[in-house]
Scaffold this active site. Structure first.
Site, PDB file in Angstrom:
ATOM      1  N   LYS A 113       1.817  27.829  22.291  1.00 57.39           N
ATOM      2  CA  LYS A 113       2.368  26.930  21.256  1.00 57.39           C
ATOM      3  C   LYS A 113       1.327  26.676  20.159  1.00 57.39           C
ATOM      4  CE  LYS A 113       6.358  25.501  23.152  1.00 57.39           C
ATOM      5  NZ  LYS A 113       7.558  26.216  23.013  1.00 57.39           N
ATOM      6  N   LYS A 196      14.310  39.738  26.058  1.00 55.34           N
ATOM      7  CA  LYS A 196      15.414  39.228  26.877  1.00 55.34           C
ATOM      8  C   LYS A 196      16.410  38.449  26.025  1.00 55.34           C
ATOM      9  CE  LYS A 196      13.628  34.699  28.077  1.00 55.34           C
ATOM     10  NZ  LYS A 196      14.778  33.928  27.592  1.00 55.34           N
ATOM     11  N   LYS A 199      17.860  31.756  23.813  1.00 56.19           N
ATOM     12  CA  LYS A 199      18.479  30.757  22.952  1.00 56.19           C
ATOM     13  C   LYS A 199      17.892  30.834  21.554  1.00 56.19           C
ATOM     14  CE  LYS A 199      18.479  27.158  26.297  1.00 56.19           C
ATOM     15  NZ  LYS A 199      17.163  26.573  26.223  1.00 56.19           N
TER      16      LYS A 199
HETATM   17  P1  ATP Z   1      14.294  29.301  24.701  1.00 57.23           P
HETATM   18  O1  ATP Z   1      14.456  30.499  23.793  1.00 57.23           O
HETATM   19  O2  ATP Z   1      14.541  27.966  24.042  1.00 57.23           O
HETATM   20  O3  ATP Z   1      13.040  29.345  25.542  1.00 57.23           O
HETATM   21  P2  ATP Z   1      15.751  30.449  26.880  1.00 57.23           P
HETATM   22  O4  ATP Z   1      16.944  31.265  26.537  1.00 57.23           O
HETATM   23  O5  ATP Z   1      14.513  31.192  27.249  1.00 57.23           O
HETATM   24  O6  ATP Z   1      15.531  29.420  25.706  1.00 57.23           O
HETATM   25  P3  ATP Z   1      15.284  28.354  28.775  1.00 57.23           P
HETATM   26  O7  ATP Z   1      15.836  27.003  28.444  1.00 57.23           O
HETATM   27  O8  ATP Z   1      13.842  28.635  28.507  1.00 57.23           O
HETATM   28  O9  ATP Z   1      16.186  29.477  28.050  1.00 57.23           O
HETATM   29  O10 ATP Z   1      15.609  28.681  30.308  1.00 57.23           O
HETATM   30  C1  ATP Z   1      16.677  28.104  31.027  1.00 57.23           C
HETATM   31  C2  ATP Z   1      16.860  28.889  32.329  1.00 57.23           C
HETATM   32  O11 ATP Z   1      17.455  30.169  32.042  1.00 57.23           O
HETATM   33  C3  ATP Z   1      15.557  29.199  33.061  1.00 57.23           C
HETATM   34  O12 ATP Z   1      15.785  29.087  34.457  1.00 57.23           O
HETATM   35  C4  ATP Z   1      15.258  30.644  32.687  1.00 57.23           C
HETATM   36  O13 ATP Z   1      14.501  31.297  33.684  1.00 57.23           O
HETATM   37  C5  ATP Z   1      16.665  31.233  32.573  1.00 57.23           C
HETATM   38  N1  ATP Z   1      16.733  32.349  31.612  1.00 57.23           N
HETATM   39  C6  ATP Z   1      16.519  32.294  30.290  1.00 57.23           C
HETATM   40  N2  ATP Z   1      16.712  33.493  29.714  1.00 57.23           N
HETATM   41  C7  ATP Z   1      17.073  34.348  30.697  1.00 57.23           C
HETATM   42  C8  ATP Z   1      17.432  35.746  30.740  1.00 57.23           C
HETATM   43  N3  ATP Z   1      17.482  36.492  29.641  1.00 57.23           N
HETATM   44  N4  ATP Z   1      17.760  36.284  31.948  1.00 57.23           N
HETATM   45  C9  ATP Z   1      17.738  35.531  33.054  1.00 57.23           C
HETATM   46  N5  ATP Z   1      17.402  34.217  33.098  1.00 57.23           N
HETATM   47  C10 ATP Z   1      17.079  33.621  31.933  1.00 57.23           C
HETATM   48 MG    MG Z   2      12.596  30.189  27.566  1.00 56.61          MG
END
Ligand code: ATP
Ligand code: MG
Length: 333
Positions: A113, A196, A199
């Site tokens: 960060k 991957k 969000k």
């Molecule tokens: P951000 O981009 O804000 O970090 P994110 O999509 O990575 O969002 P998180 O809120 O960090 O989502 O993660 C929420 C849950 O979803 C966690 O348990 C994380 O391991 C899982 N997760 C996130 N992205 C994936 C993915 N592409 N495949 C499988 N599990 C995922």
């Molecule tokens: Mg994440």
């Protein structure tokens, strides 16, 4: 029968996607029968990036709606907003006295960060693992379902729990362990083959639970493929494997078999496979999307869920804080 206590937070940072669903929510669904689950929307954690008040609120309501639409049942799990439980920041304050600058500054997600947003290195970012520890210990949880990226934070949570116990000569906080459900290794790659689904990144190659049918079709039809294998039973490139992972989740076993055989015998036509996957995915996402949308129109219901969740969660949190205060010596009358 005493069920084991599980805590997990869902950050209110954006729209939920297939990675969140197959990587996290599906595990939550399997836990909600057998464990005493506390799932919360991590709105305090979201404050590190300074969202506006309107944005913060709508994110919280949407994340809540999308989780309920995905199958989380507020009758079976305690669903609440982190900010509705003042005992959490109280425990956070107490734990901050046992956390050291040196160890916090060394955390890789913090260093990341600092690199990404040097203009906003606030103290909340530094103490993020302490707040996460308070989220978990406030219910004396023993299991926490987290992805690989969170394992180090959980180790810190164990350290802080242990430190509290040692400092006050007690066995008050259990040391929380990573919860491993059978399918938690599912990782959904971005459809362009780079990184991957997420969000906040790869937005055009991530399928969101809020995507319209045609958007889903377009994204899948654009997914990365190649000329196809030239030798029987070749190893699959990861971007092809990813399409099969998705197909496994949403298509019938017979459909998956047909395309696997076609791959193994070098007859696969990726266009056909993507068309089939797109239709099955549309069928899968549609009811979740529609339900989430309807729930978001029903703020009265969502508020009710939050209110009841807050009450249940505070009941458990109050017991913990009372115990902690008394061990520390802050009990004067
Ligand atoms: P951000 O981009 O804000 O970090 P994110 O999509 O990575 O969002 P998180 O809120 O960090 O989502 O993660 C929420 C849950 O979803 C966690 O348990 C994380 O391991 C899982 N997760 C996130 N992205 C994936 C993915 N592409 N495949 C499988 N599990 C995922
Ligand atoms: Mg994440």
């Amino acid at each position: 029968m005493n069920k084991e206590i599980v805590v997990s937070g869902i950050r209110s940072t954006g729209h939920l996607h297939l990675g969140n669903y197959f990587g996290a929510i599906q595990n939550y669904l399997s836990m909600q029968e057998d464990y005493n689950c506390y799932f919360f929307v991590a709105d305090y954690h979201a404050l590190t990036t300074h969202p506006g008040p309107k944005e913060l609120k709508s994110n919280v309501f949407r994340v809540l709606a999308e989780n309920i639409a995905s199958g989380l049942d507020p009758e079976k799990v305690t669903l609440y907003a982190q900010s509705d439980v003042p005992e959490i920041p109280e425990l956070y304050l107490i734990l901050n006295m046992l956390a050291y600058m040196g160890e916090l500054e060394k955390v890789p997600t913090f260093k990341e960060k600092v690199r990404l947003q040097p203009e906003n290195v606030n103290a909340g970012l530094l103490t993020y693992p302490v707040l996460m520890t308070a989220d978990i210990l406030i219910h004396k949880a023993v299991k926490v379902p987290v992805g690989k990226d969170q394992e180090q934070h959980l180790e810190m949570a164990r350290n802080f729990a242990h430190r509290f116990n040692t400092r006050y000569g007690c066995d008050f906080f259990p040391e929380p362990q990573v919860f491993r459900a059978s399918n938690d290794t599912v990782k959904i790659l971005s459809l362009d083959g780079v990184g991957k689904m997420s969000k906040s990144e790869n937005i055009n190659s991530t399928i969101y639970l809020s995507d319209e049918d045609d958007v889903i079709r377009k994204k899948i039809m654009k997914a990365k493929t190649d000329q196809g294998p030239t030798e029987h039973n070749s190893e699959m490139p990861d971007y092809i494997q990813n399409l099969f992972v998705l197909m496994n989740q949403v298509s019938s076993a017979a459909t998956v078999d047909t395309f696997k055989n076609a791959f193994n015998t070098c007859n696969i036509r990726y266009g056909d496979m993507k068309k089939q996957l797109a239709e099955d995915m549309v069928q899968f996402v549609q009811p979740i999307r529609d339900k989430a949308r309807a729930l978001q129109q029903d703020e009265t219901y969502l508020r009710q869920v939050l209110k009841r969740g807050a009450e249940q969660s505070r009941e458990s949190a109050a017991k913990t804080i009372e115990g902690a205060r008394s061990l520390i010596g802050i009990k004067y009358y």
